[in-house]
Design an enzyme around this catalytic site. Structure first.
Site, PDB file in Angstrom:
ATOM      1  NE  ARG A  64      -2.693  -0.197   3.499  1.00 43.56           N
ATOM      2  CZ  ARG A  64      -3.572   0.146   4.419  1.00 43.56           C
ATOM      3  NH1 ARG A  64      -4.871   0.034   4.172  1.00 43.56           N
ATOM      4  NH2 ARG A  64      -3.205   0.585   5.591  1.00 43.56           N
ATOM      5  CG  ASP A  82       2.198  -3.681   8.658  1.00 44.72           C
ATOM      6  OD1 ASP A  82       2.430  -4.844   8.253  1.00 44.72           O
ATOM      7  OD2 ASP A  82       2.292  -2.683   7.931  1.00 44.72           O
ATOM      8  CG  ASP A 142       5.853  -4.034   9.560  1.00 42.64           C
ATOM      9  OD1 ASP A 142       6.620  -4.404   8.644  1.00 42.64           O
ATOM     10  OD2 ASP A 142       5.460  -2.857   9.693  1.00 42.64           O
ATOM     11  CB  THR A 171      -2.736   7.156  -2.373  1.00 45.74           C
ATOM     12  OG1 THR A 171      -1.993   5.957  -2.675  1.00 45.74           O
ATOM     13  CG2 THR A 171      -1.973   8.354  -2.923  1.00 45.74           C
TER      14      THR A 171
HETATM   15  C1  PRP Z   1      -1.375  -5.225   4.060  1.00 41.78           C
HETATM   16  C2  PRP Z   1      -2.185  -6.488   4.073  1.00 41.78           C
HETATM   17  C3  PRP Z   1      -2.976  -6.402   2.800  1.00 41.78           C
HETATM   18  C4  PRP Z   1      -3.230  -4.918   2.687  1.00 41.78           C
HETATM   19  C5  PRP Z   1      -4.631  -4.646   3.117  1.00 41.78           C
HETATM   20  O1  PRP Z   1      -0.270  -5.342   3.229  1.00 41.78           O
HETATM   21  O2  PRP Z   1      -1.430  -7.650   4.176  1.00 41.78           O
HETATM   22  O3  PRP Z   1      -2.266  -6.884   1.666  1.00 41.78           O
HETATM   23  O4  PRP Z   1      -2.301  -4.256   3.559  1.00 41.78           O
HETATM   24  O5  PRP Z   1      -4.927  -3.314   2.931  1.00 41.78           O
HETATM   25  P1  PRP Z   1      -5.991  -2.801   1.871  1.00 41.78           P
HETATM   26  O6  PRP Z   1      -7.190  -3.680   2.013  1.00 41.78           O
HETATM   27  O7  PRP Z   1      -6.229  -1.388   2.295  1.00 41.78           O
HETATM   28  O8  PRP Z   1      -5.376  -2.881   0.504  1.00 41.78           O
HETATM   29  P2  PRP Z   1       0.832  -4.184   3.114  1.00 41.78           P
HETATM   30  O9  PRP Z   1       0.514  -3.290   1.960  1.00 41.78           O
HETATM   31  O10 PRP Z   1       0.998  -3.525   4.443  1.00 41.78           O
HETATM   32  O11 PRP Z   1       2.123  -4.989   2.690  1.00 41.78           O
HETATM   33  P3  PRP Z   1       2.952  -6.094   3.538  1.00 41.78           P
HETATM   34  O12 PRP Z   1       2.080  -7.318   3.638  1.00 41.78           O
HETATM   35  O13 PRP Z   1       4.151  -6.298   2.703  1.00 41.78           O
HETATM   36  O14 PRP Z   1       3.264  -5.500   4.885  1.00 41.78           O
HETATM   37  N1  URA Z   2      -2.727  -3.768   6.549  1.00 43.10           N
HETATM   38  C1  URA Z   2      -2.448  -4.320   7.748  1.00 43.10           C
HETATM   39  O1  URA Z   2      -1.507  -5.131   7.873  1.00 43.10           O
HETATM   40  N2  URA Z   2      -3.216  -3.965   8.796  1.00 43.10           N
HETATM   41  C2  URA Z   2      -4.235  -3.105   8.683  1.00 43.10           C
HETATM   42  O2  URA Z   2      -4.914  -2.845   9.692  1.00 43.10           O
HETATM   43  C3  URA Z   2      -4.500  -2.543   7.433  1.00 43.10           C
HETATM   44  C4  URA Z   2      -3.735  -2.893   6.375  1.00 43.10           C
END
Ligand code: PRP
Ligand code: URA
Length: 209
Positions: free
Chosen positions: A104, A200, A203, A108
């Protein structure tokens, strides 16, 4: 038309309580994500077709049922979806695995694609998309879009925690897709994080914060 299934199960709530707790460490967090993924898989694969076979038990001939029909693919959304892969592969070891890398944009909150590698015959397979979190729904909707571009017609999404906003976005963009979520939380906050959520997920699975 796809359906929304909210599993809302005592075993899952118990494990989610551990994941939500900010004091839970990486090892326990990763194990918890995997255990819930396996429980969700058990439910989401309930309607897989089976066919009859016969085997000799040590006692007699037995009619048994084995999985039949369309082959399976599981597609984690990187990174956090990786935490759901191994426990599901333990249950369906012949499934192929595709990967879709999305992150993400911090400003945005829109998904940015950095990787996509799918099994060559993915369009012939029943596909399960994996991601612990469904927040705005942008990542899930984009991932499902890539799978449809690749010709997939049978897609199921599995999320541990979903925000109502994300459910609406995915159902609007992809009304044909079945959505399995363990629980639905209250809302998104100003940073598009799920409240109360678990923070997160990526993380916490990989210890990057
Ligand atoms: C997180 C999560 C989803 C997304 C959800 O990933 O694992 O993929 O955010 O958010 P959304 O519904 O608003 O799109 P992130 O982008 O944080 O990446 P990561 O898994 O690499 O930490
Ligand atoms: N991605 C995450 O990992 N946690 C949230 O709460 C939203 C997006």
């Amino acid at each position: 038309m796809g359906n929304l299934y909210v599993l809302d199960h005592p075993l899952i709530h118990h494990k989610l309580a551990l994941l939500r707790d900010a004091r839970t460490g990486v090892k326990e967090f990763r194990e918890g994500v995997g255990e819930i993924a396996a429980l969700m898989c058990y439910e989401a694969m309930r309607d897989l077709p089976t066919e009859e076979r016969e085997v000799e038990t040590p006692v007699a001939r037995a009619r048994v049922r084995v999985l039949a029909g369309k082959k399976l693919a599981i597609v984690p959304i990187l990174r956090a979806g990786l935490g759901m892969v191994d426990p599901i592969l333990d249950l369906v070891p012949s499934a192929k695995v595709g990967h879709i890398g999305l992150m993400r944009d911090p400003e945005t909150h829109q998904p940015i694609t950095y990787y996509c590698k799918l099994p060559p015959d993915v369009s012939q397979r029943r596909v399960f998309v994996l991601d612990p979190m469904l927040a705005t729904g942008g990542s899930a909707a984009a991932a499902i879009g890539y799978l449809k571009e690749a010709g997939c017609a049978s897609i199921t999404m599995l999320n541990l925690i979903a925000a109502p906003e994300g459910i609406e976005v995915v159902r609007k963009a992809h009304p044909d897709v079945d959505l399995y979520v363990a629980v639905v939380d209250e809302r998104l906050n100003e940073n598009a994080y799920i409240v109360p959520g678990l923070g997160d997920a990526g993380d916490r699975i990989f210890g990057t914060k």
